[in-house]
Design an enzyme around this catalytic site. Structure first.
Site: not given
Ligand code: AG3
Length: 293
Positions: A61, A85, A105, A138, A155-158
């Site tokens: 962060h 989060d 989000e 988004g 600030d994404s997931t994969d």
């Molecule tokens: N977002 C990124 C998570 C990536 C996890 N993937 C990985 N290990 N390749 C996190 C959200 C936090 N605010």
């Protein structure tokens, strides 16, 4: 003792002892799990992939917030994509000079459950009067938004499940249209050694859209497999070359308290290992082969 085994990669991964499950449910978009672990504190996973932990979240962060904020120098408006989060919001709200923050989000339940079970992430930032929360995809938001922002943080997931759209050309193009002149886009771009294609693909897209783009890096313990890369894109090439003295002056003048970020780390984060540079170049070459006459 029950174990959580991450399912991100087929042949390699990490496991945690679950000391206690605090919350588990299928939201409208993904499977959300929040549990306690002795080493990492509270851990949050989405669809079997660790998103954040109380103990090591500061690395991620802080780097995605302070690198663009301090390099830019005059940020008033910020857009956060994802980040349910609230950890990114906590870091961004540290800047008094920011007048407006929009956070988009897709999953309202992630925000609600993280406010309840991961309160140390947001530390009240959702209640900051400068913050406007939008529940939307988004990628759709940046296609149509009227406002412009000085910094956009993805600030994404994969790039699987709901996060997949945030790694497409159309998303980066949308971000470009929402940036004020000289504004900076930064994005979570995966763990380079494990997800090399992500570097290659993102480089190919950014190249078509921005005058200056690159990646910077940090090692986040629970994003296993080596350094994570963050994409950097702007039409002002000077910002990436902001000298150490200027970074130091701003950091001190603004009194930002951090545990990972400092101006030297900022400067050094843009020095990338050879295999990452090769992944970037690969795209350059492939792109040329495909699109040159
Ligand atoms: N977002 C990124 C998570 C990536 C996890 N993937 C990985 N290990 N390749 C996190 C959200 C936090 N605010």
């Amino acid at each position: 003792m029950t174990k959580f085994v991450e399912t991100l990669y087929d042949s390699y991964g990490q496991a945690f002892h679950i000391d206690e499950v605090l919350f588990e449910n299928k939201t409208d978009h993904q499977h959300l799990l929040i549990f306690c672990n002795a080493k990492f504190g509270r851990v949050m996973s989405l669809d079997g992939i660790v998103q954040t932990t109380e103990k090591d979240e500061f690395v991620y962060h802080e780097m995605l917030t302070h690198v663009p904020m301090i390099a830019h120098g005059h940020v008033a408006k910020v857009l956060i994509i994802g980040g349910g989060d609230g950890g990114m919001l906590r870091e961004v709200t540290k800047y008094e000079q920011i007048t407006h923050i929009t956070q988009v989000e897709i999953d309202q339940q992630v925000i609600e459950m993280c406010k309840q079970y991961l309160p140390n992430h947001s530390q009240g930032a959702f209640d900051d009067p400068r913050v406007n929360i939008v529940i939307e995809d988004g990628c759709e938001f940046v296609k149509l938004a009227d406002d412009q922002y000085d910094v956009i943080i993805s600030d994404s997931t994969d790039s699987i499940g709901p996060g997949e759209a945030l790694f497409r050309h159309e998303f980066y193009a949308g971000c470009k249209r929402c940036l004020s002149p000289g504004g900076i886009l930064v994005t979570q771009n995966g763990v380079a050694y494990m997800q090399q294609d992500e570097v290659t693909t993102t480089a190919g897209y950014l190249k078509t859209l921005f005058d200056d783009w690159h990646f910077f890096a940090a090692a986040v313990p629970t994003y296993v497999g080596g350094i994570m890369t963050f994409a950097w894109a702007t039409d002002n090439p000077e910002l990436r070359r902001t000298d150490l003295g200027t970074l130091g002056n701003r950091f001190e003048a603004w009194g930002i308290k951090t545990r990972y970020y400092n101006p030297e780390v900022h400067y050094g984060a843009f020095a990338l290992p050879q295999y990452v540079l090769e992944a970037i170049e690969k795209r350059d070459n492939e792109y040329h082969k495909k699109f040159s006459p």
